[in-house]
Design an enzyme around this catalytic site. Sequence first.
Site, PDB file in Angstrom:
ATOM      1  N   ASP A  62      34.239  39.459  32.582  1.00 61.93           N
ATOM      2  CA  ASP A  62      33.124  38.924  33.370  1.00 61.93           C
ATOM      3  C   ASP A  62      31.825  39.649  33.027  1.00 61.93           C
ATOM      4  O   ASP A  62      30.754  39.038  32.951  1.00 61.93           O
ATOM      5  CB  ASP A  62      33.413  39.075  34.868  1.00 61.93           C
ATOM      6  CG  ASP A  62      34.694  38.386  35.283  1.00 61.93           C
ATOM      7  OD1 ASP A  62      34.990  37.312  34.730  1.00 61.93           O
ATOM      8  OD2 ASP A  62      35.401  38.928  36.147  1.00 61.93           O
ATOM      9  N   HIS A  89      37.977  38.563  40.114  1.00 59.83           N
ATOM     10  CA  HIS A  89      38.036  38.133  38.717  1.00 59.83           C
ATOM     11  C   HIS A  89      38.419  36.663  38.589  1.00 59.83           C
ATOM     12  O   HIS A  89      39.147  36.276  37.688  1.00 59.83           O
ATOM     13  CB  HIS A  89      39.031  39.022  37.956  1.00 59.83           C
ATOM     14  CG  HIS A  89      39.092  38.764  36.479  1.00 59.83           C
ATOM     15  ND1 HIS A  89      37.978  38.769  35.664  1.00 59.83           N
ATOM     16  CD2 HIS A  89      40.144  38.490  35.664  1.00 59.83           C
ATOM     17  CE1 HIS A  89      38.338  38.516  34.420  1.00 59.83           C
ATOM     18  NE2 HIS A  89      39.643  38.330  34.387  1.00 59.83           N
TER      19      HIS A  89
END
Length: 229
Positions: A62, A89
Amino acid sequence: DIPQINASIVRDFATAIVRNVPKAHILVISNPVNSTVPIVARTLEKAGTYDPTRLFGITTLDVVRASRFLSSIAGTDPAQTPVTVVGGHSGVTIVPLLSQSSAGTAVEQGSEAWKALVHRIQYGGDEVVQAKDGAGSATLSMAYAAAKFTNLLLRALKGEAGIVTPTFVKSPLFASQGIEFFSSAVELGPNGVKKIHDLDNITAQEQELVNAALPELKKNIEKGFAFVQ
């Protein structure tokens, strides 16, 4: 829901770690990380070997995506455009703190461009799946993210100071709301987790993203715990 095969593999790996290397530092990248990290934690806890400073969920992908996507707008080098990404996530639990990046002013907070960028960071994996026409997912970039985080941790374990990076760990930040794990900037040290940083000064728009992330994150964590009950 948690893919049963992923959950079972992660649980079995954790069980093997208990038997063979109970003091290992464990880096979890198997999805969904929001649930698989709690699976590992509960498995270790039941065996009496759980050390939260040695368990990490890798959310580096990310961070890499956020840096790359923001730099493409700002016209900067991704390697010199760090973005702290907090929360979890997956999807709405991914919260990029663009305001804290040196290039964050390239996108006005709350604007349509900002909303589009946040969405792209949150759902970048879907973009890869579509590009591959369903024939695969972001395996190469996941491997890169895993290597990047692993190298940072190894440097910290060897005594290098000042290494701070987002990672999904047991955290006090939202524990009062029943959210045991949270990704934020974490200082790594010779024993693993050294210091968990607060979110610091975030904008009202980013706070809204955090507020939206928390209920989903709590559900994900609870599903992970429930799998090991």
